[in-house]
Design a protein around this motif. Sequence first.
Motif, PDB file in Angstrom:
ATOM      1  N   ASN A 159       9.832  -1.183  -7.738  1.00 31.61           N
ATOM      2  CA  ASN A 159      10.091   0.059  -8.466  1.00 31.61           C
ATOM      3  C   ASN A 159      10.987   1.021  -7.692  1.00 31.61           C
ATOM      4  OD1 ASN A 159       9.666   1.276 -10.984  1.00 31.61           O
ATOM      5  ND2 ASN A 159       8.129   2.663 -10.157  1.00 31.61           N
ATOM      6  N   ASN A 160      11.786   0.476  -6.748  1.00 34.65           N
ATOM      7  CA  ASN A 160      12.680   1.294  -5.909  1.00 34.65           C
ATOM      8  C   ASN A 160      11.943   2.472  -5.286  1.00 34.65           C
ATOM      9  OD1 ASN A 160      15.314   0.400  -8.029  1.00 34.65           O
ATOM     10  ND2 ASN A 160      15.399   0.090  -5.818  1.00 34.65           N
ATOM     11  N   SER A 161      10.737   2.209  -4.793  1.00 34.46           N
ATOM     12  CA  SER A 161       9.939   3.262  -4.172  1.00 34.46           C
ATOM     13  C   SER A 161       9.157   2.694  -3.000  1.00 34.46           C
ATOM     14  CB  SER A 161       8.981   3.866  -5.202  1.00 34.46           C
ATOM     15  OG  SER A 161       8.165   4.864  -4.614  1.00 34.46           O
ATOM     16  N   ASN A 162       9.106   3.452  -1.916  1.00 37.92           N
ATOM     17  CA  ASN A 162       8.324   3.082  -0.743  1.00 37.92           C
ATOM     18  C   ASN A 162       7.589   4.313  -0.243  1.00 37.92           C
ATOM     19  OD1 ASN A 162       7.439   1.455   1.524  1.00 37.92           O
ATOM     20  ND2 ASN A 162       8.943   2.568   2.760  1.00 37.92           N
ATOM     21  N   SER A 179      12.091  -9.415  16.601  1.00 40.21           N
ATOM     22  CA  SER A 179      10.691  -9.117  16.322  1.00 40.21           C
ATOM     23  C   SER A 179      10.638  -8.030  15.257  1.00 40.21           C
ATOM     24  CB  SER A 179       9.984  -8.641  17.586  1.00 40.21           C
ATOM     25  OG  SER A 179      10.527  -7.405  18.029  1.00 40.21           O
ATOM     26  N   LEU A 180       9.451  -7.769  14.728  1.00 44.25           N
ATOM     27  CA  LEU A 180       9.315  -6.690  13.760  1.00 44.25           C
ATOM     28  C   LEU A 180       9.717  -5.358  14.372  1.00 44.25           C
ATOM     29  CD1 LEU A 180       5.967  -7.525  11.916  1.00 44.25           C
ATOM     30  CD2 LEU A 180       8.291  -7.789  11.049  1.00 44.25           C
ATOM     31  N   SER A 181       9.416  -5.181  15.645  1.00 43.16           N
ATOM     32  CA  SER A 181       9.765  -3.934  16.320  1.00 43.16           C
ATOM     33  C   SER A 181      11.277  -3.754  16.401  1.00 43.16           C
ATOM     34  CB  SER A 181       9.157  -3.905  17.722  1.00 43.16           C
ATOM     35  OG  SER A 181       9.526  -2.731  18.409  1.00 43.16           O
ATOM     36  N   SER A 182      11.994  -4.791  16.813  1.00 45.71           N
ATOM     37  CA  SER A 182      13.459  -4.675  16.943  1.00 45.71           C
ATOM     38  C   SER A 182      14.117  -4.520  15.574  1.00 45.71           C
ATOM     39  CB  SER A 182      14.025  -5.903  17.668  1.00 45.71           C
ATOM     40  OG  SER A 182      13.831  -7.093  16.914  1.00 45.71           O
ATOM     41  N   ILE A 183      13.589  -5.210  14.567  1.00 53.12           N
ATOM     42  CA  ILE A 183      14.138  -5.094  13.221  1.00 53.12           C
ATOM     43  C   ILE A 183      13.884  -3.693  12.667  1.00 53.12           C
ATOM     44  CG2 ILE A 183      13.943  -5.934  10.846  1.00 53.12           C
ATOM     45  CD1 ILE A 183      13.225  -8.694  12.064  1.00 53.12           C
ATOM     46  N   GLY A 184      12.674  -3.182  12.898  1.00 52.83           N
ATOM     47  CA  GLY A 184      12.355  -1.846  12.441  1.00 52.83           C
ATOM     48  C   GLY A 184      13.238  -0.787  13.065  1.00 52.83           C
ATOM     49  N   MET A 185      13.489  -0.910  14.364  1.00 52.09           N
ATOM     50  CA  MET A 185      14.346   0.043  15.057  1.00 52.09           C
ATOM     51  C   MET A 185      15.773  -0.006  14.506  1.00 52.09           C
ATOM     52  SD  MET A 185      13.110  -0.179  19.045  1.00 52.09           S
ATOM     53  CE  MET A 185      14.369   1.017  19.519  1.00 52.09           C
ATOM     54  N   GLU A 186      16.236  -1.191  14.183  1.00 51.73           N
ATOM     55  CA  GLU A 186      17.612  -1.338  13.689  1.00 51.73           C
ATOM     56  C   GLU A 186      17.798  -0.696  12.315  1.00 51.73           C
ATOM     57  OE1 GLU A 186      20.921  -4.844  12.699  1.00 51.73           O
ATOM     58  OE2 GLU A 186      18.959  -5.370  13.530  1.00 51.73           O
ATOM     59  N   PHE A 187      16.764  -0.769  11.477  1.00 53.76           N
ATOM     60  CA  PHE A 187      16.925  -0.305  10.098  1.00 53.76           C
ATOM     61  C   PHE A 187      16.091   0.933   9.778  1.00 53.76           C
ATOM     62  CE2 PHE A 187      18.045  -4.851   9.937  1.00 53.76           C
ATOM     63  CZ  PHE A 187      19.320  -4.740   9.400  1.00 53.76           C
ATOM     64  N   GLY A 188      15.590   1.614  10.802  1.00 55.45           N
ATOM     65  CA  GLY A 188      14.925   2.887  10.588  1.00 55.45           C
ATOM     66  C   GLY A 188      13.599   2.800   9.871  1.00 55.45           C
ATOM     67  N   THR A 189      12.827   1.757  10.150  1.00 57.12           N
ATOM     68  CA  THR A 189      11.494   1.631   9.577  1.00 57.12           C
ATOM     69  C   THR A 189      10.514   1.285  10.698  1.00 57.12           C
ATOM     70  OG1 THR A 189      10.190   0.574   7.825  1.00 57.12           O
ATOM     71  CG2 THR A 189      11.760  -0.814   9.012  1.00 57.12           C
ATOM     72  N   THR A 190       9.259   1.102  10.366  1.00 56.35           N
ATOM     73  CA  THR A 190       8.233   0.845  11.376  1.00 56.35           C
ATOM     74  C   THR A 190       7.630  -0.541  11.201  1.00 56.35           C
ATOM     75  OG1 THR A 190       6.418   1.729  10.021  1.00 56.35           O
ATOM     76  CG2 THR A 190       7.659   3.300  11.394  1.00 56.35           C
ATOM     77  N   MET A 192       4.479  -1.138  10.984  1.00 57.07           N
ATOM     78  CA  MET A 192       3.437  -1.017   9.968  1.00 57.07           C
ATOM     79  C   MET A 192       4.009  -1.110   8.558  1.00 57.07           C
ATOM     80  SD  MET A 192       0.256  -0.859   9.469  1.00 57.07           S
ATOM     81  CE  MET A 192      -0.348  -0.395  11.096  1.00 57.07           C
ATOM     82  N   GLU A 193       5.156  -0.460   8.324  1.00 53.90           N
ATOM     83  CA  GLU A 193       5.779  -0.537   7.006  1.00 53.90           C
ATOM     84  C   GLU A 193       6.200  -1.963   6.679  1.00 53.90           C
ATOM     85  OE1 GLU A 193       7.838   3.417   5.244  1.00 53.90           O
ATOM     86  OE2 GLU A 193       8.977   2.377   6.787  1.00 53.90           O
ATOM     87  N   LEU A 194       6.779  -2.655   7.644  1.00 55.86           N
ATOM     88  CA  LEU A 194       7.221  -4.026   7.415  1.00 55.86           C
ATOM     89  C   LEU A 194       6.034  -4.942   7.149  1.00 55.86           C
ATOM     90  CD1 LEU A 194      10.014  -4.346  10.139  1.00 55.86           C
ATOM     91  CD2 LEU A 194      10.313  -4.091   7.676  1.00 55.86           C
ATOM     92  N   VAL A 195       4.935  -4.739   7.877  1.00 59.69           N
ATOM     93  CA  VAL A 195       3.724  -5.533   7.659  1.00 59.69           C
ATOM     94  C   VAL A 195       3.178  -5.283   6.260  1.00 59.69           C
ATOM     95  CG1 VAL A 195       1.305  -5.800   8.348  1.00 59.69           C
ATOM     96  CG2 VAL A 195       3.090  -5.740  10.089  1.00 59.69           C
ATOM     97  N   THR A 196       3.155  -4.008   5.854  1.00 56.21           N
ATOM     98  CA  THR A 196       2.591  -3.649   4.555  1.00 56.21           C
ATOM     99  C   THR A 196       3.449  -4.153   3.404  1.00 56.21           C
ATOM    100  OG1 THR A 196       1.617  -1.643   5.504  1.00 56.21           O
ATOM    101  CG2 THR A 196       1.834  -1.732   3.114  1.00 56.21           C
ATOM    102  N   VAL A 197       4.743  -3.892   3.454  1.00 57.41           N
ATOM    103  CA  VAL A 197       5.637  -4.295   2.372  1.00 57.41           C
ATOM    104  C   VAL A 197       5.654  -5.810   2.204  1.00 57.41           C
ATOM    105  CG1 VAL A 197       8.058  -4.391   1.658  1.00 57.41           C
ATOM    106  CG2 VAL A 197       7.096  -2.246   2.510  1.00 57.41           C
ATOM    107  N   ASN A 198       5.632  -6.545   3.322  1.00 58.56           N
ATOM    108  CA  ASN A 198       5.754  -8.003   3.273  1.00 58.56           C
ATOM    109  C   ASN A 198       4.404  -8.715   3.277  1.00 58.56           C
ATOM    110  OD1 ASN A 198       8.846  -8.678   3.624  1.00 58.56           O
ATOM    111  ND2 ASN A 198       8.408  -6.933   4.977  1.00 58.56           N
ATOM    112  N   VAL A 199       3.303  -7.953   3.209  1.00 57.25           N
ATOM    113  CA  VAL A 199       1.951  -8.497   3.139  1.00 57.25           C
ATOM    114  C   VAL A 199       1.744  -9.538   4.243  1.00 57.25           C
ATOM    115  CG1 VAL A 199       0.149  -9.244   1.522  1.00 57.25           C
ATOM    116  CG2 VAL A 199       2.266  -8.290   0.641  1.00 57.25           C
ATOM    117  N   LEU A 200       2.076  -9.153   5.471  1.00 56.63           N
ATOM    118  CA  LEU A 200       1.936 -10.052   6.607  1.00 56.63           C
ATOM    119  C   LEU A 200       0.517  -9.983   7.156  1.00 56.63           C
ATOM    120  CD1 LEU A 200       5.274  -9.287   8.501  1.00 56.63           C
ATOM    121  CD2 LEU A 200       4.809 -11.173   6.928  1.00 56.63           C
ATOM    122  N   GLY A 201      -0.079 -11.141   7.415  1.00 51.82           N
ATOM    123  CA  GLY A 201      -1.405 -11.164   8.009  1.00 51.82           C
ATOM    124  C   GLY A 201      -1.398 -10.714   9.454  1.00 51.82           C
TER     125      GLY A 201
END
Length: 395
Positions: A159-162, A179-190, A192-201
């Motif tokens: 829904n184009n919303s986060n 890693s999730l940390s390096s990817i998050g830093m590159e694209f201005g996210t965290t 936790m956000e990446l884990v939540t959006v991608n439903v990572l265990g």
Amino acid sequence: MKNQLASVLILICIVFSKLTHAKSIIEPCTSSGTCPSLLSYVLPWDSKLSEIAYRFQVNVFDIMAANSINITTSSSVGNRILGARSQLKVPISCSCVDGIRRVMLSYMVRAADSLDLISEGYGRLVSGEQLRTLNGISSKNPLTSGQSILVKLPCTCFNNSNNGVTSVFMSYVVQSGESLSSIGMEFGTTVMELVTVNVLGQPTVDPGDILAIPISACSSVNLNWYNESLIVPNGSYAITASNCIKCICRPSTLTLQCFPSGIVNGCSHLQCKGSNLFIGDVSIDRTATGCNVSTCVYRGHNGGKIFRGLVNSSQSHCSDDEDYSRESPVACPNSPAVPYISLPPSQSPFPNPNIGTAAYGPSGEQNPSSAPTYSSLLHKAPYYSFWVVLCFFLI
């Protein structure tokens, strides 16, 4: 919400079992509507901009807008070569295909092609095995030169919303050493956000995994535009109104700034009635008690006609350092930040009057669900445990 998240988990299990354990978020959908989305594309070899546009069946201007590449008046942009391993954002329209958010493309097989080489050409956003299954390629039905095959690429809308912020989601292939940390830093996210959006265990990823990365964006939804809706990722721009108007998204305030693009001739209706201001112009009249500010703003377009309006406001304090453009939702900024590369424009192999990162016209109906929140996952943890256990049996 439970059923949709359960569906996501089941689909992730299928991805795990069939794609050599590469993780990928899959968004179920029920409507035929589309949304603006992005693909992160690492060039496997030196490529012309026109070749990239042809491969992904988008407009050359779209790619330039998504990557904040300046557009000039030259006609050689399609021949500009970008080096191997360059990383681009490719703007696409994310559709609902067989109940799943996907981009469906076609590809003409060349003599030297193999399924793995085609996969590499699309930046590993699709695997050779996926191509084989989708197109029924086998020893009895081999890949042949001149054959047209289907290519499905991953995309998400949510829904184009986060977390209540207008966002565009980008499909990103994890590279070796990331890693999730390096990817998050590159694209201005965290993380936790990446884990939540991608439903990572677990907060871990492997090379080849495909993530959905939320990128905050500007929206025209509250700007009273006529017959047009734009969602523009921050730090990029969109070209709209038959290439006459350029709208950039200011990362600091997530507000749209629109002004004449300067890349085509014959644009009319750019001047606000009753003034000498053109779209994007700001006039400041200093008074004894402050100043009066007038801004000519863009209001959409229809049938070749550009709509605009004059916005007037009074300020009690005026300063040479004051950014008066922020008083209007759309106003003329200083020149946007200098992009990392400057390229001239060219004709696209797929011309489209509505170009730009998010210039897809009025937003269609979208999947009503948005990305799940971390707190909701914790609250329903026992419910999802069943599906996690089921995954192990399926794999």
